[in-house]
Design an enzyme around this catalytic site. Sequence first.
Site, PDB file in Angstrom:
ATOM      1  N   ASN A  62     -55.786 -17.047  16.764  1.00 37.27           N
ATOM      2  CA  ASN A  62     -54.334 -17.052  16.909  1.00 37.27           C
ATOM      3  C   ASN A  62     -53.938 -16.862  18.367  1.00 37.27           C
ATOM      4  O   ASN A  62     -54.624 -16.201  19.152  1.00 37.27           O
ATOM      5  CB  ASN A  62     -53.666 -16.020  15.998  1.00 37.27           C
ATOM      6  CG  ASN A  62     -54.125 -14.598  16.199  1.00 37.27           C
ATOM      7  OD1 ASN A  62     -55.310 -14.326  16.367  1.00 37.27           O
ATOM      8  ND2 ASN A  62     -53.183 -13.657  16.140  1.00 37.27           N
ATOM      9  N   GLU A  64     -50.484 -15.915  20.390  1.00 37.83           N
ATOM     10  CA  GLU A  64     -49.091 -15.475  20.304  1.00 37.83           C
ATOM     11  C   GLU A  64     -48.326 -15.818  21.576  1.00 37.83           C
ATOM     12  O   GLU A  64     -48.897 -16.208  22.593  1.00 37.83           O
ATOM     13  CB  GLU A  64     -49.044 -13.964  20.074  1.00 37.83           C
ATOM     14  CG  GLU A  64     -49.561 -13.561  18.728  1.00 37.83           C
ATOM     15  CD  GLU A  64     -49.464 -12.078  18.468  1.00 37.83           C
ATOM     16  OE1 GLU A  64     -49.705 -11.686  17.312  1.00 37.83           O
ATOM     17  OE2 GLU A  64     -49.162 -11.286  19.392  1.00 37.83           O
ATOM     18  N   CYS A  73     -51.008 -19.744  14.529  1.00 33.68           N
ATOM     19  CA  CYS A  73     -52.002 -19.068  13.707  1.00 33.68           C
ATOM     20  C   CYS A  73     -53.387 -19.649  13.986  1.00 33.68           C
ATOM     21  O   CYS A  73     -53.522 -20.819  14.336  1.00 33.68           O
ATOM     22  CB  CYS A  73     -51.683 -19.259  12.234  1.00 33.68           C
ATOM     23  SG  CYS A  73     -50.102 -18.574  11.718  1.00 33.68           S
ATOM     24  N   GLU A  75     -55.628 -20.530  11.941  1.00 36.53           N
ATOM     25  CA  GLU A  75     -55.942 -21.636  11.037  1.00 36.53           C
ATOM     26  C   GLU A  75     -55.401 -22.962  11.563  1.00 36.53           C
ATOM     27  O   GLU A  75     -56.092 -23.989  11.516  1.00 36.53           O
ATOM     28  CB  GLU A  75     -55.364 -21.356   9.637  1.00 36.53           C
ATOM     29  CG  GLU A  75     -55.957 -20.126   8.972  1.00 36.53           C
ATOM     30  CD  GLU A  75     -55.196 -18.824   9.246  1.00 36.53           C
ATOM     31  OE1 GLU A  75     -55.289 -17.908   8.423  1.00 36.53           O
ATOM     32  OE2 GLU A  75     -54.517 -18.731  10.311  1.00 36.53           O
ATOM     33  N   CYS A 112     -50.949 -17.553   5.907  1.00 35.36           N
ATOM     34  CA  CYS A 112     -49.504 -17.606   5.742  1.00 35.36           C
ATOM     35  C   CYS A 112     -49.096 -18.928   5.079  1.00 35.36           C
ATOM     36  O   CYS A 112     -49.920 -19.838   4.897  1.00 35.36           O
ATOM     37  CB  CYS A 112     -48.810 -17.459   7.096  1.00 35.36           C
ATOM     38  SG  CYS A 112     -48.888 -18.940   8.141  1.00 35.36           S
ATOM     39  N   CYS A 115     -49.745 -22.193   7.102  1.00 29.49           N
ATOM     40  CA  CYS A 115     -51.176 -22.542   7.109  1.00 29.49           C
ATOM     41  C   CYS A 115     -51.610 -23.078   5.748  1.00 29.49           C
ATOM     42  O   CYS A 115     -52.405 -24.019   5.675  1.00 29.49           O
ATOM     43  CB  CYS A 115     -52.018 -21.341   7.524  1.00 29.49           C
ATOM     44  SG  CYS A 115     -51.762 -20.915   9.263  1.00 29.49           S
TER      45      CYS A 115
END
Length: 161
Positions: A62, A64, A73, A75, A112, A115
Amino acid sequence: MKKERYDFSYEVYDSIDELPEQEASLLNEAIEATEHAYAPYSHFKVGAVAKMKNGEVVTGSNQENASYPVGLCAERVLLAAASSLFPNVPIDIIAISYKSDHVTSDHPVAPCGICRQSFQEFEERFKLPIKLVLAGMKGKIFVIEKASQLLPLAFTSEELK
């Protein structure tokens, strides 16, 4: 009125030692990939590793941003890297792990919603399932045979035809 039900099953392992060798190796790589995460705001570092159908391995973590909604993310970083490095090659297995400065990483967490939608699209694109291996740094591990099982009643390309 008709009532319908959606169920799916998944495997639960007590530790990485119980996993088949390939899944254990990928999970160890996902644990290592958490070190490459850039998570100065949430302090929730996620690593994801995919084994492609051609045998290649791709990692993601990830990333940010101070403007929270523009973070990525692990993924989706992984899916973008896999598509860029190996276009037209399906993914066989994805292992995902996390660690945090604020919570104990002793159980699996699920991807999430964005994803999940991305996994569903990837499976639909290649017409093949993606096995997920979900874990923390230690503890139980979930193995889900088909990533799209995490998104029942998904919005798919069929809705656009």
